[in-house]
Write a protein that holds these residues in place. Structure first.
Motif, PDB file in Angstrom:
ATOM      1  N   GLU A   1       0.856  -1.179   0.000  1.00  0.00           N
ATOM      2  CA  GLU A   1       0.000   0.000   0.000  1.00  0.00           C
ATOM      3  C   GLU A   1       0.896   1.235   0.000  1.00  0.00           C
ATOM      4  O   GLU A   1       2.043   1.178   0.445  1.00  0.00           O
TER       5      GLU A   1
ATOM      6  N   ARG B   1       1.772  -8.492   6.721  1.00  0.00           N
ATOM      7  CA  ARG B   1       0.556  -9.267   6.980  1.00  0.00           C
ATOM      8  C   ARG B   1       0.415 -10.376   5.936  1.00  0.00           C
ATOM      9  O   ARG B   1       0.621 -10.136   4.746  1.00  0.00           O
TER      10      ARG B   1
ATOM     11  N   SER C   1       1.473  -2.791   4.784  1.00  0.00           N
ATOM     12  CA  SER C   1       0.419  -1.788   4.915  1.00  0.00           C
ATOM     13  C   SER C   1       0.978  -0.375   4.763  1.00  0.00           C
ATOM     14  O   SER C   1       2.187  -0.163   4.654  1.00  0.00           O
ATOM     15  N   LYS C   2       0.085   0.601   4.816  1.00  0.00           N
ATOM     16  CA  LYS C   2       0.460   2.000   4.609  1.00  0.00           C
ATOM     17  C   LYS C   2       1.129   2.630   5.817  1.00  0.00           C
ATOM     18  O   LYS C   2       1.595   3.774   5.740  1.00  0.00           O
ATOM     19  N   SER C   3       1.241   1.915   6.911  1.00  0.00           N
ATOM     20  CA  SER C   3       1.839   2.436   8.142  1.00  0.00           C
ATOM     21  C   SER C   3       3.266   2.941   7.899  1.00  0.00           C
ATOM     22  O   SER C   3       4.113   2.221   7.362  1.00  0.00           O
TER      23      SER C   3
END
Length: 216
Positions: free
Chosen positions: A29, A180, A192-194
């Motif tokens: 992401e 993940r 993820s976008k974190s």
């Protein structure tokens, strides 16, 4: 009795781990971080023609709109066999190898060496692609779905272009714990976008499959 049950459970647990499918894909992401800056045009310092280290028949070309890999093959043609092969030379190209198209060649003694090239675009400046810059590294995003992307990392060191992809099959535990696992029919990892997860992924060498190209 409980020891027999425990022993059977340990065998089942061990076998189930080894029976799991090997994860060979990872998707990304967009990072939510101001440290990853969005730009519309690839920095000009990356522009140019490069050849792969230890395999100069593989070339990489970068400009403001596209990045392409060229796989080249040298095709020798003895001069006495040119008529038999229905090939002929016109100006600086040889014809009859590719349909309605001449290819470059080099003549050495009694042999013509034609250079056949196949282009494979890996990035194009269009609606399906974009890139982010972080700490003088460029991350090329190619859209796979509406929210997921594949990513290639580029950096330049003098005249050496470093192209790095991500190979999940050799991820360390520290990388796996940061992504993940998506258990679809074809399981894959997801970063993820974190901001923290992105920076940790980079720090732990999540981009781990490196190819070096030298500037021509």
């Amino acid at each position: 009795m409980k020891y027999i049950f425990l022993f059977k459970f340990m065998i089942y647990w061990t076998c189930s781990i080894y029976a799991q499918k090997k994860i060979n894909s990872i998707y990304f992401e967009y990072p939510e971080s101001n440290d990853f800056t969005t730009q519309k045009v690839l920095p000009s310092k990356f522009y140019g023609d490069f050849f792969k280290l230890q395999d100069s028949l593989i070339n990489l070309k970068l400009d403001s709109n596209d990045i392409s890999i060229f796989h080249n093959v040298v095709f020798p043609i003895p001069k006495e066999e040119m008529k038999l092969l229905r090939t002929y030379i016109k100006e600086d190209s040889i014809y009859g190898i590719k349909t309605n198209k001449g290819v470059p060649f080099k003549s050495i003694n009694d042999t013509i060496y034609a250079l056949l090239s196949q282009q494979y675009p890996i990035y194009s400046n269009d609606s399906l692609s974009s890139f982010r810059v972080f700490e003088d590294q460029v991350f090329l995003f190619n859209k796979a779905t509406d929210t997921l992307h594949t990513v290639i990392k580029l950096s330049l060191h003098n005249d050496t272009l470093v192209l790095v992809e991500s190979d999940p099959s050799v991820f360390s535990d520290s990388i796996i714990s940061n992504v993940r696992l998506i258990n679809h029919l074809r399981p894959y990892y997801l970063l993820s976008k974190s901001e923290m997860k992105w920076k940790t992924f980079i720090k732990n060498n999540g981009f781990n499959d490196t190819t070096l190209y030298l500037k021509k």
